[in-house]
Design an enzyme around this catalytic site. Sequence first.
Site, PDB file in Angstrom:
ATOM      1  N   LYS A 129       0.906  -1.119   0.018  1.00  0.00           N
ATOM      2  CA  LYS A 129       0.001  -0.023   0.166  1.00  0.00           C
ATOM      3  C   LYS A 129       0.903   1.230   0.021  1.00  0.00           C
ATOM      4  CE  LYS A 129      -4.403   1.077   0.542  1.00  0.00           C
ATOM      5  NZ  LYS A 129      -5.639   0.434  -0.135  1.00  0.00           N
ATOM      6  N   ASP A 157      -7.040   4.183  -4.398  1.00  0.00           N
ATOM      7  CA  ASP A 157      -7.970   4.293  -3.166  1.00  0.00           C
ATOM      8  C   ASP A 157      -8.433   5.480  -2.908  1.00  0.00           C
ATOM      9  OD1 ASP A 157      -8.192   2.097  -0.662  1.00  0.00           O
ATOM     10  OD2 ASP A 157      -7.688   3.896   0.099  1.00  0.00           O
TER      11      ASP A 157
HETATM   12  P1  NDP Z   1     -13.223   7.729  -2.575  1.00  0.00           P
HETATM   13  O1  NDP Z   1     -12.255   8.690  -2.467  1.00  0.00           O
HETATM   14  O2  NDP Z   1     -13.527   7.241  -3.971  1.00  0.00           O
HETATM   15  O3  NDP Z   1     -14.296   7.920  -1.828  1.00  0.00           O
HETATM   16  C1  NDP Z   1     -14.135   7.978  -0.198  1.00  0.00           C
HETATM   17  C2  NDP Z   1     -15.376   8.370   0.397  1.00  0.00           C
HETATM   18  O4  NDP Z   1     -15.309   8.376   1.742  1.00  0.00           O
HETATM   19  C3  NDP Z   1     -15.965   9.682   0.369  1.00  0.00           C
HETATM   20  O5  NDP Z   1     -17.216   9.640   0.340  1.00  0.00           O
HETATM   21  C4  NDP Z   1     -15.354  10.557   1.410  1.00  0.00           C
HETATM   22  O6  NDP Z   1     -16.069  11.393   1.779  1.00  0.00           O
HETATM   23  C5  NDP Z   1     -15.455   9.335   2.398  1.00  0.00           C
HETATM   24  N1  NDP Z   1     -14.260   9.364   3.368  1.00  0.00           N
HETATM   25  C6  NDP Z   1     -13.149   9.672   3.139  1.00  0.00           C
HETATM   26  N2  NDP Z   1     -12.320   9.766   4.293  1.00  0.00           N
HETATM   27  C7  NDP Z   1     -13.361  10.049   5.132  1.00  0.00           C
HETATM   28  C8  NDP Z   1     -13.388  10.218   6.525  1.00  0.00           C
HETATM   29  N3  NDP Z   1     -11.931  10.599   7.303  1.00  0.00           N
HETATM   30  N4  NDP Z   1     -14.499  10.461   7.385  1.00  0.00           N
HETATM   31  C9  NDP Z   1     -15.620  10.551   6.573  1.00  0.00           C
HETATM   32  N5  NDP Z   1     -15.618  10.090   5.315  1.00  0.00           N
HETATM   33  C10 NDP Z   1     -14.550   9.866   4.386  1.00  0.00           C
HETATM   34  O7  NDP Z   1     -12.644   6.181  -2.022  1.00  0.00           O
HETATM   35  P2  NDP Z   1     -12.928   4.794  -2.256  1.00  0.00           P
HETATM   36  O8  NDP Z   1     -14.591   4.864  -2.533  1.00  0.00           O
HETATM   37  O9  NDP Z   1     -12.124   4.272  -3.381  1.00  0.00           O
HETATM   38  O10 NDP Z   1     -12.504   3.949  -1.079  1.00  0.00           O
HETATM   39  C11 NDP Z   1     -13.445   4.040   0.148  1.00  0.00           C
HETATM   40  C12 NDP Z   1     -13.203   2.906   1.023  1.00  0.00           C
HETATM   41  O11 NDP Z   1     -12.933   1.537   0.308  1.00  0.00           O
HETATM   42  C13 NDP Z   1     -11.533   3.033   1.523  1.00  0.00           C
HETATM   43  O12 NDP Z   1     -11.830   2.680   2.763  1.00  0.00           O
HETATM   44  C14 NDP Z   1     -10.819   2.239   0.797  1.00  0.00           C
HETATM   45  O13 NDP Z   1      -9.411   1.778   1.408  1.00  0.00           O
HETATM   46  C15 NDP Z   1     -11.571   0.942   0.424  1.00  0.00           C
HETATM   47  N6  NDP Z   1     -11.305   0.179  -0.686  1.00  0.00           N
HETATM   48  C16 NDP Z   1     -11.255   0.797  -1.932  1.00  0.00           C
HETATM   49  C17 NDP Z   1     -11.170  -0.145  -3.215  1.00  0.00           C
HETATM   50  C18 NDP Z   1     -11.152   0.566  -4.341  1.00  0.00           C
HETATM   51  O14 NDP Z   1     -11.129  -0.183  -5.526  1.00  0.00           O
HETATM   52  N7  NDP Z   1     -11.480   1.942  -4.716  1.00  0.00           N
HETATM   53  C19 NDP Z   1     -11.021  -1.374  -2.796  1.00  0.00           C
HETATM   54  C20 NDP Z   1     -11.175  -1.862  -1.576  1.00  0.00           C
HETATM   55  C21 NDP Z   1     -11.254  -1.229  -0.589  1.00  0.00           C
HETATM   56  P3  NDP Z   1     -15.221  12.997   1.517  1.00  0.00           P
HETATM   57  O15 NDP Z   1     -15.508  13.250   0.068  1.00  0.00           O
HETATM   58  O16 NDP Z   1     -15.912  13.703   2.426  1.00  0.00           O
HETATM   59  O17 NDP Z   1     -13.770  12.849   2.076  1.00  0.00           O
HETATM   60  O1  2IT Z   2      -7.883  -1.730  -0.817  1.00  0.00           O
HETATM   61  C1  2IT Z   2      -7.840  -2.077  -1.987  1.00  0.00           C
HETATM   62  O2  2IT Z   2      -7.832  -3.255  -1.828  1.00  0.00           O
HETATM   63  C2  2IT Z   2      -7.752  -1.289  -3.135  1.00  0.00           C
HETATM   64  N1  2IT Z   2      -7.878   0.143  -2.919  1.00  0.00           N
HETATM   65  C3  2IT Z   2      -7.688  -1.920  -4.300  1.00  0.00           C
HETATM   66  C4  2IT Z   2      -6.142  -2.292  -4.294  1.00  0.00           C
HETATM   67  C5  2IT Z   2      -5.908  -2.654  -5.931  1.00  0.00           C
HETATM   68  O3  2IT Z   2      -4.559  -3.116  -6.143  1.00  0.00           O
HETATM   69  O4  2IT Z   2      -6.610  -2.761  -6.989  1.00  0.00           O
END
Ligand code: NDP
Ligand code: 2IT
Length: 444
Positions: free
Chosen positions: A126, A166
């Site tokens: 990461k 992420d």
């Molecule tokens: P994005 O940046 O697309 O969206 C993040 C969302 O979470 C936004 O709505 C944001 O709101 C909110 N958020 C972020 N930080 C905070 C905080 N400190 N408090 C409250 N709300 C918060 O990210 P993703 O959708 O890609 O990721 C979301 C989660 O999923 C993370 O935990 C990530 O690690 C996990 N994840 C993502 C993957 C991927 O493929 N993208 C794969 C597996 C896991 P705001 O706009 O207000 O910050």
């Molecule tokens: O937390 C996760 O698994 C991700 N944000 C996606 C990682 C990836 O390599 O696609």
Amino acid sequence: MSYTEEVYERVVKQNPGEPEFHQAVKEVLDSLKVVIDRNEELYRKLSILERLVEPERIISFRVPWVDDNGVVQINKGYRVQFNSAIGPYKGALRFHPTVNQGILKFLGFEQIFKNSLTGLPIGGGKGGSNFDPKGKSDREVMAFCQSFMTELCKYIGADTDVPAGDIGVGGREIGFLFGQYKRIRGLYEGVLTGKGLTYGGSLIRTQATGYGVVYITDEILKAHGDSFEGKTVVVTGSGNVAIYAVEKATQLGAKVVSVNDSNGYVYDPNGIDIAVLKDIKEVKRGRIKEYAERVPGSTYTEGTGSWTIKCDIYLPCATQNELPLEGAKALVANGCKYVSEGANMPTTLEATGYLQENGVVFMPGKAANAGGVATSALEMSQNSMRLSWSAEEVDAKLHDIMKNIFRKVDDAAKRYDMEGNYVVGANIAGFEKVVEAMIAQGIC
Ligand code: NDP
Ligand code: 2IT
């Protein structure tokens, strides 16, 4: 004191100021105790757990860039290369002001087991930065990404370490990062996943994490003689994972009544309008508050607390520790039956315990959100073969992978007489493959 407890104490002592890392390690080691106890002498002799909790390498660097006012800005950049026993390091980059080494260590550690559960050959890593893309111009984001990659490119490659997106890192950022990698290294290769479709990206990668969360939850529902049809769902977050969890849950017949961001949440009793949600978030990069301004009958409430909305299924898809004990109590009081984590570690340890003790079926993030990284691995395969699969092919593979993850997690919990405890099941099933590979490869 047991071996797992000893190693946990050592982690706390040797990694001060990293509470999220301690939390992630505690959850895993507590789950692994039953496995370790059966073969403690061997694991101790090989210092398996000490090796498992120590990243193979952490790269930390300065990221200088110039903002639109001509002022030089400095951010911190990192890559945690945690474990390469079963494949090249694979895991995303996060750009958010809260990023620090401890956060990335927790995420990299979780990634080891998640990637193992996918059944694909990818190790755990990461990275990221405390850079905040919010409110920055496209030029500023590009300047930052180019500077970040100028340093990172020395340590990554299609067969060594493959980052992705992420929080705060989406298609725009991956494009700028890829362009800079190609320019410096002179290699057109699958060094990043989540790329645009015109330059090596995979169909369905954008949707994969959110769809995957719903696919695995559907398996859980089926195992309980239930389905998404007619269910009320609350999703948190409104980013990449949340949007596609809303989309797939709705396609399967559920009504998603709430999404949020870090400022507040919307409630829409008619079900979230996905086209409006995508327009606000993916096109305009706006705030979720605008949803209530655009959709009649919906409301906006400042702050956290969407857990007070009555639902059958709760999918936390925002960030770590967003669901505290208070939220878990509200969910149980309102009859919520299922929680699947779209985000990484969104539920505190206390809240997880409370949900499990009160009969809520709980699927941890390392299993539930593994569809994203799994589809990244499918993108790597397509890049290596210089081929592109159709959306139907990738979606079918993703669906199969999520079904298999459910089966592995369920089976591991049953093998250790903890049927239905998917936290233990996911940690054990993820660990088994990694530990076998580590032992086979000797002391390294
Ligand atoms: P994005 O940046 O697309 O969206 C993040 C969302 O979470 C936004 O709505 C944001 O709101 C909110 N958020 C972020 N930080 C905070 C905080 N400190 N408090 C409250 N709300 C918060 O990210 P993703 O959708 O890609 O990721 C979301 C989660 O999923 C993370 O935990 C990530 O690690 C996990 N994840 C993502 C993957 C991927 O493929 N993208 C794969 C597996 C896991 P705001 O706009 O207000 O910050
Ligand atoms: O937390 C996760 O698994 C991700 N944000 C996606 C990682 C990836 O390599 O696609």
